[in-house]
Design a protein around this motif. Structure first.
Motif, PDB file in Angstrom:
ATOM      1  N   VAL A  12      49.876 -12.050   7.260  1.00 26.52           N
ATOM      2  CA  VAL A  12      48.477 -12.503   7.257  1.00 26.52           C
ATOM      3  C   VAL A  12      48.350 -13.757   8.116  1.00 26.52           C
ATOM      4  CG1 VAL A  12      46.635 -13.494   5.818  1.00 26.52           C
ATOM      5  CG2 VAL A  12      47.853 -11.433   5.067  1.00 26.52           C
TER       6      VAL A  12
ATOM      7  N   ARG B 286      46.159 -14.692  11.966  1.00 26.14           N
ATOM      8  CA  ARG B 286      45.027 -15.609  11.814  1.00 26.14           C
ATOM      9  C   ARG B 286      44.263 -15.867  13.110  1.00 26.14           C
ATOM     10  NH1 ARG B 286      49.406 -18.549  12.409  1.00 26.14           N
ATOM     11  NH2 ARG B 286      49.364 -20.518  13.540  1.00 26.14           N
TER      12      ARG B 286
ATOM     13  N   VAL C 157      43.960  -6.145   5.882  1.00 26.27           N
ATOM     14  CA  VAL C 157      44.242  -5.876   7.289  1.00 26.27           C
ATOM     15  C   VAL C 157      43.619  -4.531   7.658  1.00 26.27           C
ATOM     16  CG1 VAL C 157      46.135  -5.280   8.891  1.00 26.27           C
ATOM     17  CG2 VAL C 157      46.366  -7.239   7.366  1.00 26.27           C
TER      18      VAL C 157
ATOM     19  N   LEU D 189      42.894  -9.092  10.807  1.00 23.36           N
ATOM     20  CA  LEU D 189      42.487  -9.416   9.439  1.00 23.36           C
ATOM     21  C   LEU D 189      41.062  -8.940   9.206  1.00 23.36           C
ATOM     22  CD1 LEU D 189      43.792 -13.076   9.039  1.00 23.36           C
ATOM     23  CD2 LEU D 189      44.812 -10.971   8.134  1.00 23.36           C
TER      24      LEU D 189
ATOM     25  N   GLY E   5      40.842 -10.572   4.246  1.00 26.49           N
ATOM     26  CA  GLY E   5      42.094 -11.200   4.663  1.00 26.49           C
ATOM     27  C   GLY E   5      41.879 -12.606   5.187  1.00 26.49           C
ATOM     28  N   ARG E   6      40.809 -12.809   5.964  1.00 25.07           N
ATOM     29  CA  ARG E   6      40.506 -14.150   6.489  1.00 25.07           C
ATOM     30  C   ARG E   6      40.212 -15.127   5.346  1.00 25.07           C
ATOM     31  NH1 ARG E   6      41.098 -14.300  11.332  1.00 25.07           N
ATOM     32  NH2 ARG E   6      40.308 -16.371  11.747  1.00 25.07           N
TER      33      ARG E   6
END
Length: 127
Positions: free
Chosen positions: A26, A30, A64, A80, A84-85
């Motif tokens: 992850v 980014r 993802v 992401l 996810g972010r």
């Protein structure tokens, strides 16, 4: 009643990051979409098989997504999702903690290894 029931949101978050590579993958995503070979170079120490399994797990969990491009040779990018972010601030906080306290953890591990009976070929305790 247990504090961390199976459907507890905190337990879910710990389970998501319980895999050795999930948080690392992850974090590596980014800055934007990446191809698997690029992720392996950025991460280091992860096999292609383990990266593939980790990406599939993160995809299953909604963190993802992948996009396939109709090119020759075929190309797949991973990115992401918004979910996810949303995990990035928590990973940033864990990273800050690790930078501040990593030496202390390593020192504690070294001290535990130096204790008589710790590690080595000593027989495992039945307890």
């Amino acid at each position: 009643m247990p504090d961390f029931m199976a459907d507890c949101p905190a337990r879910l978050a710990f389970d998501l990051l319980g895999n050795t590579w999930s948080g690392v993958v992850v974090w590596a995503l980014r800055e934007g979409p990446r191809r698997p070979a690029e992720l392996r170079r950025r991460i280091g120490g992860i096999s292609g098989k383990v990266l593939h399994e980790t990406l599939r797990r993160l995809e299953r969990d909604g963190l993802v997504a992948h996009e396939r491009f109709a090119e020759a040779p075929p190309r797949v990018d991973y990115r992401l999702t918004s979910l996810g972010r949303g995990l990035l601030p928590a990973l940033d906080a864990v990273g800050d903690w690790a930078h501040r306290h990593g030496p202390e953890v390593l020192a504690a591990q070294d001290a535990a290894e130096a204790q008589p009976g710790a590690g080595g070929d000593a027989p495992a305790s039945p307890c």
